[in-house]
Motif scaffolding. Structure first.
Motif, short mmCIF file in Angstrom:
data_model
loop_
_atom_site.label_atom_id
_atom_site.label_comp_id
_atom_site.label_asym_id
_atom_site.label_seq_id
_atom_site.Cartn_x
_atom_site.Cartn_y
_atom_site.Cartn_z
N THR A 1 -4.12 -6.32 17.81
CA THR A 1 -2.74 -6.26 17.36
C THR A 1 -2.07 -4.95 17.71
OG1 THR A 1 -3.35 -7.67 15.53
CG2 THR A 1 -1.28 -6.53 15.33
N ALA A 2 -0.82 -5.00 18.14
CA ALA A 2 -0.07 -3.77 18.44
C ALA A 2 0.76 -3.36 17.25
CB ALA A 2 0.85 -4.02 19.65
N CYS A 3 1.03 -2.08 17.20
CA CYS A 3 1.85 -1.55 16.10
C CYS A 3 3.32 -1.73 16.42
CB CYS A 3 1.53 -0.06 15.90
SG CYS A 3 2.55 0.73 14.66
N GLY A 4 4.09 -2.11 15.43
CA GLY A 4 5.50 -2.35 15.66
C GLY A 4 6.37 -1.15 15.38
N ARG A 5 5.77 -0.02 15.00
CA ARG A 5 6.59 1.16 14.67
C ARG A 5 6.98 1.90 15.93
NH1 ARG A 5 4.17 4.50 9.69
NH2 ARG A 5 6.10 5.62 10.02
N CYS B 1 1.97 1.63 6.61
CA CYS B 1 2.74 0.75 7.50
C CYS B 1 2.31 -0.71 7.41
CB CYS B 1 2.62 1.23 8.94
SG CYS B 1 0.91 1.22 9.55
N VAL B 2 1.24 -0.99 6.67
CA VAL B 2 0.70 -2.34 6.58
C VAL B 2 0.76 -2.83 5.13
CG1 VAL B 2 -1.32 -3.81 7.00
CG2 VAL B 2 -0.88 -1.84 8.48
N LEU C 1 2.26 -5.76 9.66
CA LEU C 1 2.97 -4.50 9.86
C LEU C 1 4.34 -4.60 9.20
CD1 LEU C 1 2.05 -3.70 13.54
CD2 LEU C 1 1.63 -2.22 11.57
N ALA C 2 4.58 -3.71 8.25
CA ALA C 2 5.85 -3.69 7.53
C ALA C 2 6.15 -2.25 7.14
CB ALA C 2 5.79 -4.58 6.29
N LEU D 1 0.86 -1.17 0.00
CA LEU D 1 0.00 0.00 0.00
C LEU D 1 0.90 1.23 0.00
CD1 LEU D 1 -2.48 -1.39 2.68
CD2 LEU D 1 -2.63 -1.57 0.18
N ARG D 2 0.95 1.91 -1.13
CA ARG D 2 1.94 2.98 -1.31
C ARG D 2 1.59 4.26 -0.56
NH1 ARG D 2 2.20 3.45 -7.63
NH2 ARG D 2 -0.03 3.12 -7.31
N ASN D 3 0.32 4.42 -0.19
CA ASN D 3 -0.09 5.65 0.48
C ASN D 3 -0.80 5.34 1.79
OD1 ASN D 3 -0.70 8.52 0.74
ND2 ASN D 3 -2.81 7.96 0.25
#
Length: 246
Positions: free
Chosen positions: A242-246, A225-226, A217-218, A177-179
């Motif tokens: 789910t927690a965010c890894g950032r 971020c996903v 999450l990537a 997802l680019r945006n």
């Protein structure tokens, strides 16, 4: 993803300096105005003002009707045509943003937060349920039957494009997802916003009936971020907590 037709039309119409000045003038007046008033404010002819005003009406930026202008005594005969802004706000963003969707999730989370549940957990549950509803509606519309991994990603790409995610099929089993529709809010509160985003996408996949694709999450610079993977890699995307890894 390109802008939708309405956004493109708005940009084109307001790209003309005279039309933009007309629109600003009418909004500032706070009451319906006639062609003559608009023409006088810009120092142009009534005919030219009428031409530009009709363009603004066609684009959905103004509405027109017939009534006596403010402060004018109506005489016998047809009332003059007047113009005023449409009630809805105008928002054109490149790339596309959807702050209202995030705001709506957070507001509902606050209003429905249960005892012993944090506001963050409530937001994740609301986001997951919103995504699940969207996925179920999509499945009902296309009635795809048993989905393969690549079909799941294709359906997801078609849907998420409408929400401004700018999906990119990086591989047969990977949808990037680019945006980020929630940027720059995601940059200010990445743990919360990215977690809400992931929960929404995980819920969407569940509603779609997907059992082969996960919302992972990537984080990447200048992108969402996903990403959606159909390669069996699952990193905590099976539910709304789910927690965010950032």
């Amino acid at each position: 993803m390109g802008l939708d037709h309405t956004s493109l039309t708005t940009l084109a119409v307001l790209g003309d300096e005279q039309r933009r000045r007309m629109f600003d003038f009418i909004r500032q007046e706070r009451h319906p105005v006639t062609r003559e008033e608009v023409a006088a404010s810009l120092g142009i002819s009534r005919k030219l003002a009428a031409f530009h005003l009709d363009k603004l009406v066609t684009a959905g930026l103004l509405r027109s009707h017939y009534q006596s202008p403010v402060g004018m005594i109506h005489k016998v005969g047809r009332r003059p045509k007047v113009y005023e802004p449409m009630a809805q706000a105008i928002a054109v963003s490149i790339p596309e943003r959807h702050y209202e969707m995030l705001a709506d999730v957070l507001i509902e989370a606050v209003l429905t937060e249960g005892g012993g549940e944090s506001a963050r957990d409530a937001a994740l549950h609301v986001a997951y349920e919103r995504g699940e509803t969207l996925g179920s509606a999509g499945r009902e519309q296309v009635r795809p039957g048993l989905l393969g991994a690549e079909q799941e990603l294709s359906l997801a790409a078609d849907t998420l494009e409408k929400f401004g995610y700018e999906p990119e099929r990086a591989a047969p089993t990977l949808l990037r997802l680019r945006n980020c529709p929630f940027h720059p809010l995601a940059a200010k509160a990445p743990e919360l916003v990215c977690a809400v985003n992931q929960a929404f996408l995980a819920g969407y996949l569940h509603g779609l009936g997907s059992d082969k694709t996960t919302a992972v999450l990537a984080p990447r610079p200048d992108a969402c971020c996903v990403e959606l993977r159909a390669d069996g890699v699952a990193q905590g995307s099976s539910g709304p907590g789910t927690a965010c890894g950032r």
